[in-house]
Design a protein around this motif. Structure first.
Motif, PDB file in Angstrom:
ATOM      1  N   ASP A  53      -0.407   3.210   1.876  1.00 14.35           N
ATOM      2  CA  ASP A  53      -1.747   3.797   1.687  1.00 14.35           C
ATOM      3  C   ASP A  53      -2.716   2.803   1.045  1.00 14.35           C
ATOM      4  OD1 ASP A  53      -0.981   6.200   2.833  1.00 14.35           O
ATOM      5  OD2 ASP A  53      -0.492   7.140   0.906  1.00 14.35           O
ATOM      6  N   GLU A  54      -2.243   2.017   0.080  1.00 15.98           N
ATOM      7  CA  GLU A  54      -3.113   1.034  -0.571  1.00 15.98           C
ATOM      8  C   GLU A  54      -3.564  -0.037   0.430  1.00 15.98           C
ATOM      9  OE1 GLU A  54      -0.918  -0.525  -3.880  1.00 15.98           O
ATOM     10  OE2 GLU A  54      -1.077   1.330  -5.030  1.00 15.98           O
ATOM     11  N   VAL A  55      -2.652  -0.471   1.304  1.00 20.24           N
ATOM     12  CA  VAL A  55      -3.009  -1.475   2.313  1.00 20.24           C
ATOM     13  C   VAL A  55      -4.092  -0.919   3.227  1.00 20.24           C
ATOM     14  CG1 VAL A  55      -2.211  -2.821   4.301  1.00 20.24           C
ATOM     15  CG2 VAL A  55      -0.750  -2.591   2.275  1.00 20.24           C
ATOM     16  N   ILE A  56      -3.865   0.273   3.761  1.00 22.98           N
ATOM     17  CA  ILE A  56      -4.813   0.882   4.697  1.00 22.98           C
ATOM     18  C   ILE A  56      -6.171   1.090   4.031  1.00 22.98           C
ATOM     19  CG2 ILE A  56      -5.297   2.924   6.102  1.00 22.98           C
ATOM     20  CD1 ILE A  56      -3.152   0.975   7.246  1.00 22.98           C
ATOM     21  N   GLU A  57      -6.164   1.570   2.797  1.00 23.87           N
ATOM     22  CA  GLU A  57      -7.423   1.793   2.065  1.00 23.87           C
ATOM     23  C   GLU A  57      -8.204   0.495   1.918  1.00 23.87           C
ATOM     24  OE1 GLU A  57      -8.583   2.673  -2.532  1.00 23.87           O
ATOM     25  OE2 GLU A  57      -7.021   3.949  -1.664  1.00 23.87           O
ATOM     26  N   ASN A  58      -7.543  -0.577   1.524  1.00 24.93           N
ATOM     27  CA  ASN A  58      -8.220  -1.861   1.320  1.00 24.93           C
ATOM     28  C   ASN A  58      -8.693  -2.480   2.624  1.00 24.93           C
ATOM     29  OD1 ASN A  58      -8.279  -2.847  -1.603  1.00 24.93           O
ATOM     30  ND2 ASN A  58      -6.249  -1.940  -1.411  1.00 24.93           N
ATOM     31  N   VAL A  59      -7.873  -2.421   3.666  1.00 23.99           N
ATOM     32  CA  VAL A  59      -8.260  -3.004   4.952  1.00 23.99           C
ATOM     33  C   VAL A  59      -9.389  -2.192   5.583  1.00 23.99           C
ATOM     34  CG1 VAL A  59      -7.447  -3.548   7.283  1.00 23.99           C
ATOM     35  CG2 VAL A  59      -6.045  -4.137   5.310  1.00 23.99           C
ATOM     36  N   ASP A  60      -9.321  -0.856   5.489  1.00 26.55           N
ATOM     37  CA  ASP A  60     -10.381  -0.004   6.033  1.00 26.55           C
ATOM     38  C   ASP A  60     -11.724  -0.245   5.351  1.00 26.55           C
ATOM     39  OD1 ASP A  60      -8.835   1.200   7.965  1.00 26.55           O
ATOM     40  OD2 ASP A  60      -8.565   3.085   6.878  1.00 26.55           O
ATOM     41  N   ARG A  61     -11.694  -0.629   4.080  1.00 23.58           N
ATOM     42  CA  ARG A  61     -12.918  -0.887   3.332  1.00 23.58           C
ATOM     43  C   ARG A  61     -13.651  -2.108   3.897  1.00 23.58           C
ATOM     44  NH1 ARG A  61     -11.176  -1.631  -2.267  1.00 23.58           N
ATOM     45  NH2 ARG A  61     -10.411   0.453  -1.908  1.00 23.58           N
ATOM     46  N   GLY A  62     -12.906  -3.005   4.543  1.00 25.23           N
ATOM     47  CA  GLY A  62     -13.498  -4.198   5.158  1.00 25.23           C
ATOM     48  C   GLY A  62     -13.498  -5.380   4.223  1.00 25.23           C
ATOM     49  N   GLY A  63     -13.782  -6.534   4.802  1.00 27.20           N
ATOM     50  CA  GLY A  63     -13.888  -7.745   4.009  1.00 27.20           C
ATOM     51  C   GLY A  63     -12.574  -8.454   3.737  1.00 27.20           C
ATOM     52  N   VAL A  64     -11.477  -7.950   4.281  1.00 31.20           N
ATOM     53  CA  VAL A  64     -10.184  -8.603   4.089  1.00 31.20           C
ATOM     54  C   VAL A  64     -10.038  -9.686   5.156  1.00 31.20           C
ATOM     55  CG1 VAL A  64      -7.671  -8.287   4.159  1.00 31.20           C
ATOM     56  CG2 VAL A  64      -9.119  -6.572   3.032  1.00 31.20           C
ATOM     57  N   ASP A  65      -9.720 -10.890   4.716  1.00 31.94           N
ATOM     58  CA  ASP A  65      -9.569 -12.021   5.631  1.00 31.94           C
ATOM     59  C   ASP A  65      -8.146 -12.179   6.136  1.00 31.94           C
ATOM     60  OD1 ASP A  65     -12.294 -13.106   5.438  1.00 31.94           O
ATOM     61  OD2 ASP A  65     -11.757 -13.446   3.337  1.00 31.94           O
ATOM     62  N   LEU A  66      -7.168 -11.820   5.309  1.00 30.68           N
ATOM     63  CA  LEU A  66      -5.766 -12.023   5.640  1.00 30.68           C
ATOM     64  C   LEU A  66      -4.929 -10.961   4.951  1.00 30.68           C
ATOM     65  CD1 LEU A  66      -3.421 -13.853   6.769  1.00 30.68           C
ATOM     66  CD2 LEU A  66      -3.583 -15.140   4.624  1.00 30.68           C
ATOM     67  N   ALA A  67      -3.940 -10.457   5.670  1.00 26.93           N
ATOM     68  CA  ALA A  67      -2.961  -9.542   5.082  1.00 26.93           C
ATOM     69  C   ALA A  67      -1.603 -10.222   5.152  1.00 26.93           C
ATOM     70  CB  ALA A  67      -2.938  -8.217   5.832  1.00 26.93           C
ATOM     71  N   ILE A  68      -0.954 -10.349   4.005  1.00 30.68           N
ATOM     72  CA  ILE A  68       0.391 -10.909   3.931  1.00 30.68           C
ATOM     73  C   ILE A  68       1.317  -9.741   3.630  1.00 30.68           C
ATOM     74  CG2 ILE A  68       1.933 -12.523   2.767  1.00 30.68           C
ATOM     75  CD1 ILE A  68      -0.556 -14.197   2.066  1.00 30.68           C
ATOM     76  N   LEU A  69       2.225  -9.476   4.574  1.00 29.76           N
ATOM     77  CA  LEU A  69       3.023  -8.260   4.523  1.00 29.76           C
ATOM     78  C   LEU A  69       4.513  -8.563   4.401  1.00 29.76           C
ATOM     79  CD1 LEU A  69       1.246  -6.449   7.506  1.00 29.76           C
ATOM     80  CD2 LEU A  69       0.620  -6.383   5.077  1.00 29.76           C
ATOM     81  N   ASP A  70       5.198  -7.792   3.580  1.00 25.52           N
ATOM     82  CA  ASP A  70       6.641  -7.888   3.395  1.00 25.52           C
ATOM     83  C   ASP A  70       7.331  -7.244   4.591  1.00 25.52           C
ATOM     84  OD1 ASP A  70       9.305  -7.647   2.623  1.00 25.52           O
ATOM     85  OD2 ASP A  70       8.845  -6.732   0.667  1.00 25.52           O
ATOM     86  N   GLY A  71       7.948  -8.058   5.423  1.00 29.61           N
ATOM     87  CA  GLY A  71       8.618  -7.553   6.612  1.00 29.61           C
ATOM     88  C   GLY A  71       9.826  -6.693   6.302  1.00 29.61           C
ATOM     89  N   GLU A  72      10.330  -6.765   5.077  1.00 27.83           N
ATOM     90  CA  GLU A  72      11.518  -6.002   4.682  1.00 27.83           C
ATOM     91  C   GLU A  72      11.165  -4.778   3.830  1.00 27.83           C
ATOM     92  OE1 GLU A  72      14.479  -7.226   5.915  1.00 27.83           O
ATOM     93  OE2 GLU A  72      13.172  -8.724   6.817  1.00 27.83           O
ATOM     94  N   ALA A  73       9.882  -4.511   3.624  1.00 19.76           N
ATOM     95  CA  ALA A  73       9.467  -3.414   2.749  1.00 19.76           C
ATOM     96  C   ALA A  73      10.005  -2.084   3.249  1.00 19.76           C
ATOM     97  CB  ALA A  73       7.943  -3.369   2.649  1.00 19.76           C
ATOM     98  N   GLN A  74      10.273  -1.188   2.310  1.00 17.67           N
ATOM     99  CA  GLN A  74      10.727   0.160   2.612  1.00 17.67           C
ATOM    100  C   GLN A  74       9.861   1.143   1.833  1.00 17.67           C
ATOM    101  OE1 GLN A  74      13.062   1.030   4.798  1.00 17.67           O
ATOM    102  NE2 GLN A  74      13.442  -1.113   5.302  1.00 17.67           N
ATOM    103  N   PRO A  75       9.488   2.280   2.344  1.00 15.03           N
ATOM    104  CA  PRO A  75       9.866   2.842   3.637  1.00 15.03           C
ATOM    105  C   PRO A  75       9.029   2.325   4.804  1.00 15.03           C
ATOM    106  CG  PRO A  75       8.527   4.436   2.465  1.00 15.03           C
ATOM    107  CD  PRO A  75       8.699   3.242   1.552  1.00 15.03           C
TER     108      PRO A  75
END
Length: 145
Positions: A53-75
Motif C-alpha cells: 500500500d505504501e508503494v502504491i500510494e507514493n507512486v500514485d502521487r507522482g514524481g517517483v523516478d525509480l522504484a527498487i523492489l525486493d523480489g523476495e518480499a512477502q506477502p
C-alpha cells in the motif's frame, strides 16, 4: 552537454521508492547505492516503503523516478508489484528488482523490470545500475511495458 547542463543534472533530486518489509534489507540496499550513485545524476531522496500500500500510494502521487523492489518480499513480492505497475500506470517509474539468485533474473524479466540486482547488493555495480536508470529517466527513455 554544456557545463550548465551538467550542473543542473548534479543538482537534481531523484525520488526513489525502496520497497521491502525488512528494514535491514532496505538499509543494506540504501547503503550500497548511497545518496549520489554517480556524479552526473544528482542526489537520491529515499522513500522507504514497508508495504504494498505504501508503494502504491507514493507512486500514485507522482514524481517517483525509480522504484527498487525486493523480489523476495512477502506477502507481495517486488516482481508481481513491478508487473502490476507496468500494466496499470501511464507514467510508471523505472523499476529495478533485487533478486536473491542469479537464476531469478528471468523472473524479473517476466515482471517487466527495467533492471535487476542480486542481493546482497554489490556497492561497486549497484550505483552504476541505479545511475543508468536515472539517466534514462532524465533523457525520457521509455521504461519497459
Amino acid at each position: 552537454m554544456t557545463h550548465a547542463d551538467h550542473s543542473a543534472a548534479r543538482d537534481q533530486v531523484h525520488a526513489v521508492v525502496l520497497y521491502s518489509p525488512k528494514v535491514e534489507w532496505r538499509q543494506a540496499v540504501r547503503t550500497a547505492i548511497g545518496r549520489r550513485p554517480a556524479a552526473d545524476v544528482g542526489r537520491i531522496e529515499w522513500i522507504e516503503c514497508a508495504t504494498y500500500d505504501e508503494v502504491i500510494e507514493n507512486v500514485d502521487r507522482g514524481g517517483v523516478d525509480l522504484a527498487i523492489l525486493d523480489g523476495e518480499a512477502q506477502p507481495t513480492g517486488g516482481m508481481g508489484l513491478s508487473r502490476q505497475m507496468k500494466y496499470e500506470l501511464d507514467d510508471c517509474p523505472a523499476v529495478l528488482v533485487v533478486v536473491a539468485r542469479e537464476a531469478d533474473r528471468w523472473l524479473a524479466t517476466w515482471s517487466l523490470a527495467d533492471a535487476t540486482l542480486i542481493y546482497p547488493v554489490d556497492p561497486l555495480s549497484a550505483g552504476d545500475v541505479v545511475a543508468q536508470q536515472l539517466r534514462n529517466r532524465n533523457a525520457g527513455v521509455p521504461v519497459l511495458r
